[in-house]
Design an enzyme around this catalytic site. Structure first.
Site, PDB file in Angstrom:
ATOM      1  N   ASN A  89       1.068  -0.967  -0.081  1.00  0.00           N
ATOM      2  CA  ASN A  89      -0.042  -0.022  -0.070  1.00  0.00           C
ATOM      3  C   ASN A  89       0.642   1.206   0.023  1.00  0.00           C
ATOM      4  O   ASN A  89       0.400   2.216  -0.420  1.00  0.00           O
ATOM      5  CB  ASN A  89      -1.131   0.074   1.264  1.00  0.00           C
ATOM      6  CG  ASN A  89      -1.479   1.328   1.689  1.00  0.00           C
ATOM      7  OD1 ASN A  89      -2.686   1.559   1.141  1.00  0.00           O
ATOM      8  ND2 ASN A  89      -0.888   2.209   2.208  1.00  0.00           N
ATOM      9  N   SER A 146      -4.205   2.100  -9.224  1.00  0.00           N
ATOM     10  CA  SER A 146      -4.981   3.280  -9.643  1.00  0.00           C
ATOM     11  C   SER A 146      -5.629   3.052 -11.174  1.00  0.00           C
ATOM     12  O   SER A 146      -4.877   2.741 -11.961  1.00  0.00           O
ATOM     13  CB  SER A 146      -4.185   4.622  -9.410  1.00  0.00           C
ATOM     14  OG  SER A 146      -4.812   5.783  -9.823  1.00  0.00           O
ATOM     15  N   LYS A 174       2.753   3.343 -11.641  1.00  0.00           N
ATOM     16  CA  LYS A 174       1.368   2.393 -11.202  1.00  0.00           C
ATOM     17  C   LYS A 174       1.128   1.267 -12.359  1.00  0.00           C
ATOM     18  O   LYS A 174       0.721   0.246 -12.240  1.00  0.00           O
ATOM     19  CB  LYS A 174       0.136   3.277 -11.020  1.00  0.00           C
ATOM     20  CG  LYS A 174       0.168   3.893  -9.721  1.00  0.00           C
ATOM     21  CD  LYS A 174       0.190   3.134  -8.562  1.00  0.00           C
ATOM     22  CE  LYS A 174       0.000   3.629  -7.065  1.00  0.00           C
ATOM     23  NZ  LYS A 174       0.142   3.042  -5.898  1.00  0.00           N
ATOM     24  N   THR A 205      -8.248  10.585   1.298  1.00  0.00           N
ATOM     25  CA  THR A 205      -7.048  10.767   2.200  1.00  0.00           C
ATOM     26  C   THR A 205      -6.313  12.021   2.012  1.00  0.00           C
ATOM     27  O   THR A 205      -6.791  12.991   1.291  1.00  0.00           O
ATOM     28  CB  THR A 205      -6.070   9.559   1.549  1.00  0.00           C
ATOM     29  OG1 THR A 205      -5.628   9.631   0.350  1.00  0.00           O
ATOM     30  CG2 THR A 205      -6.468   8.057   2.211  1.00  0.00           C
TER      31      THR A 205
HETATM   32  N1  NAP Z   1      -6.167   8.196  -2.075  1.00  0.00           N
HETATM   33  C1  NAP Z   1      -6.555   7.853  -3.471  1.00  0.00           C
HETATM   34  O1  NAP Z   1      -7.329   8.597  -3.967  1.00  0.00           O
HETATM   35  C2  NAP Z   1      -5.847   6.865  -4.328  1.00  0.00           C
HETATM   36  C3  NAP Z   1      -6.400   6.482  -5.417  1.00  0.00           C
HETATM   37  C4  NAP Z   1      -5.706   5.404  -6.042  1.00  0.00           C
HETATM   38  C5  NAP Z   1      -4.848   4.573  -5.632  1.00  0.00           C
HETATM   39  N2  NAP Z   1      -4.295   5.076  -4.323  1.00  0.00           N
HETATM   40  C6  NAP Z   1      -3.215   4.198  -3.822  1.00  0.00           C
HETATM   41  O2  NAP Z   1      -3.691   3.823  -2.427  1.00  0.00           O
HETATM   42  C7  NAP Z   1      -2.342   3.620  -1.552  1.00  0.00           C
HETATM   43  C8  NAP Z   1      -2.677   4.368  -0.307  1.00  0.00           C
HETATM   44  O3  NAP Z   1      -2.913   5.869  -0.674  1.00  0.00           O
HETATM   45  P1  NAP Z   1      -3.177   6.961   0.551  1.00  0.00           P
HETATM   46  O4  NAP Z   1      -4.075   8.012  -0.326  1.00  0.00           O
HETATM   47  O5  NAP Z   1      -3.697   6.051   1.611  1.00  0.00           O
HETATM   48  O6  NAP Z   1      -1.827   7.537   0.564  1.00  0.00           O
HETATM   49  P2  NAP Z   1      -1.372   8.501   1.860  1.00  0.00           P
HETATM   50  O7  NAP Z   1      -2.412   8.898   2.654  1.00  0.00           O
HETATM   51  O8  NAP Z   1      -0.406   9.483   1.139  1.00  0.00           O
HETATM   52  O9  NAP Z   1      -0.540   7.348   2.723  1.00  0.00           O
HETATM   53  C9  NAP Z   1       0.659   6.956   2.195  1.00  0.00           C
HETATM   54  C10 NAP Z   1       1.254   6.040   3.121  1.00  0.00           C
HETATM   55  O10 NAP Z   1       2.659   5.421   2.562  1.00  0.00           O
HETATM   56  C11 NAP Z   1       3.835   5.450   3.285  1.00  0.00           C
HETATM   57  N3  NAP Z   1       4.973   5.595   2.625  1.00  0.00           N
HETATM   58  C12 NAP Z   1       5.374   6.620   1.795  1.00  0.00           C
HETATM   59  N4  NAP Z   1       6.571   6.098   1.363  1.00  0.00           N
HETATM   60  C13 NAP Z   1       7.000   5.222   2.150  1.00  0.00           C
HETATM   61  C14 NAP Z   1       8.430   4.551   2.109  1.00  0.00           C
HETATM   62  N5  NAP Z   1       9.358   4.527   1.801  1.00  0.00           N
HETATM   63  N6  NAP Z   1       8.245   3.399   3.255  1.00  0.00           N
HETATM   64  C15 NAP Z   1       7.061   3.080   4.013  1.00  0.00           C
HETATM   65  N7  NAP Z   1       6.014   3.827   4.042  1.00  0.00           N
HETATM   66  C16 NAP Z   1       5.953   4.704   3.004  1.00  0.00           C
HETATM   67  C17 NAP Z   1       3.290   6.803   3.918  1.00  0.00           C
HETATM   68  O11 NAP Z   1       4.156   7.154   5.426  1.00  0.00           O
HETATM   69  P3  NAP Z   1       4.423   8.463   5.811  1.00  0.00           P
HETATM   70  O12 NAP Z   1       3.298   8.818   6.924  1.00  0.00           O
HETATM   71  O13 NAP Z   1       5.737   8.251   6.798  1.00  0.00           O
HETATM   72  O14 NAP Z   1       4.503   9.354   5.004  1.00  0.00           O
HETATM   73  C18 NAP Z   1       1.947   6.741   4.486  1.00  0.00           C
HETATM   74  O15 NAP Z   1       1.564   5.867   5.499  1.00  0.00           O
HETATM   75  C19 NAP Z   1      -1.224   4.261  -2.462  1.00  0.00           C
HETATM   76  O16 NAP Z   1      -0.600   2.928  -3.149  1.00  0.00           O
HETATM   77  C20 NAP Z   1      -1.875   4.921  -3.712  1.00  0.00           C
HETATM   78  O17 NAP Z   1      -1.187   5.114  -4.864  1.00  0.00           O
HETATM   79  C21 NAP Z   1      -4.971   5.973  -3.482  1.00  0.00           C
END
Ligand code: NAP
Length: 252
Positions: A89, A146, A174, A205
């Site tokens: 994730n 995504s 992706k 998020t």
């Molecule tokens: N939100 C959306 O609309 C959306 C849509 C499509 C796909 N996605 C996918 O869903 C997943 C989660 O998205 P989200 O919106 O929840 O993202 P988010 O709120 O930005 O959270 C990202 C998470 O990844 C962690 N992270 C980043 N770099 C890292 C590293 N090098 N090692 C370990 N952890 C790391 C961050 O930790 P820190 O707190 O330390 O930064 C945070 O816990 C992602 O793969 C994203 O591409 C999201």
């Protein structure tokens, strides 16, 4: 060895979708390992989950650092002996102004940064945990993808990704991650391990917080949670989203 319950590792589980996926898997009776690169944030997430009656453990894990991945694998091996579910994730989301770029002017540095976190690190993490997942009776690997990584959807003029040629770095990483999903699923046919991609849709998020039409985190987590709990006759090498329900197939 601690238990016979299913053990699920969610990377980047200290906030956002990762934390919610951990919560939902924990509510299904799994032991959840909260992968996080920041100790304070990881421990705080574990406390939050524990207060809700979920069995959760903090697992220090920066997916871009080989030594951090190796230490995490050792910790899971020593504490549990195997791993049932890996949800890849953690990612870098395109939230900063410099993330808006055209393919014609993106810098090599930004492209490399996204490929490193959102593709290379995912492959490295999966490879490192695979020996422990092979020891599970029903290993499940879920890769958070995504629609932005879908070449088919992006090439459609009327699709939300269509007219906007921006964010190549995130999209390309992706798309590469999608290819890893398909090829690994094929390699692992016959092992019982299923590998699928989950698309949460635009979710509230950090990236979707000001978009009223975005999914709640509860909704966005559903495809990943469903794929983490697939039965033995469930699909592998597929790409699922939430659109109609969490079992809707996305085009690659
Ligand atoms: N939100 C959306 O609309 C959306 C849509 C499509 C796909 N996605 C996918 O869903 C997943 C989660 O998205 P989200 O919106 O929840 O993202 P988010 O709120 O930005 O959270 C990202 C998470 O990844 C962690 N992270 C980043 N770099 C890292 C590293 N090098 N090692 C370990 N952890 C790391 C961050 O930790 P820190 O707190 O330390 O930064 C945070 O816990 C992602 O793969 C994203 O591409 C999201």
């Amino acid at each position: 060895m601690e238990t016979q319950k299913k053990i699920a590792l969610i990377t980047g589980a200290n906030r956002g979708l990762g934390l919610e996926i951990a919560r939902q898997l924990g509510n299904k009776g799994m032991i959840v390992l909260v992968g996080a690169r920041n100790e304070m944030a990881g421990v705080a997430a574990v406390e939050k989950l524990s207060q809700q009656g979920i069995v959760a453990h903090f697992l220090p894990l920066d997916i871009t650092k080989a030594e951090s991945i190796a230490a995490a694998v050792n910790q899971v091996k020593n504490q549990f002996g195997w791993l049932d579910v890996l949800v890849n994730n953690a990612a870098r989301l395109p939230v900063k102004p410099e993330d808006q770029h055209n393919p014609s002017d993106i810098s090599q540095e930004l492209l490399a940064e996204y490929m490193d976190i959102n593709f290379m690190a995912q492959v490295a993490t999966t490879q490192a945990f695979l020996p422990l997942i092979r020891l599970s009776s029903a290993g499940r690997i879920v890769n958070m993808s995504s629609t932005i990584g879908s070449v088919t959807l992006t090439s459609e003029p009327l699709h939300q990704n269509g007219p906007k040629p921006a964010r190549l770095a995130y999209a390309a990483a992706k798309a590469a991650f999608n290819m890893f999903t398909v090829t690994l699923a094929k390699e692992l046919v016959g092992t019982g391990i299923k590998v699928n991609a989950a698309d949460p849709g635009l979710t509230q998020t950090q990236v979707g917080q000001e978009r009223p039409n975005a999914n709640t985190v509860e909704q966005g987590a559903k495809p990943a949670v469903w794929l983490s709990c697939l039965d033995d006759d469930g699909p592998t090498g597929c790409f699922f989203t939430h659109w109609l329900n969490h079992e809707t197939v996305n085009p690659w």
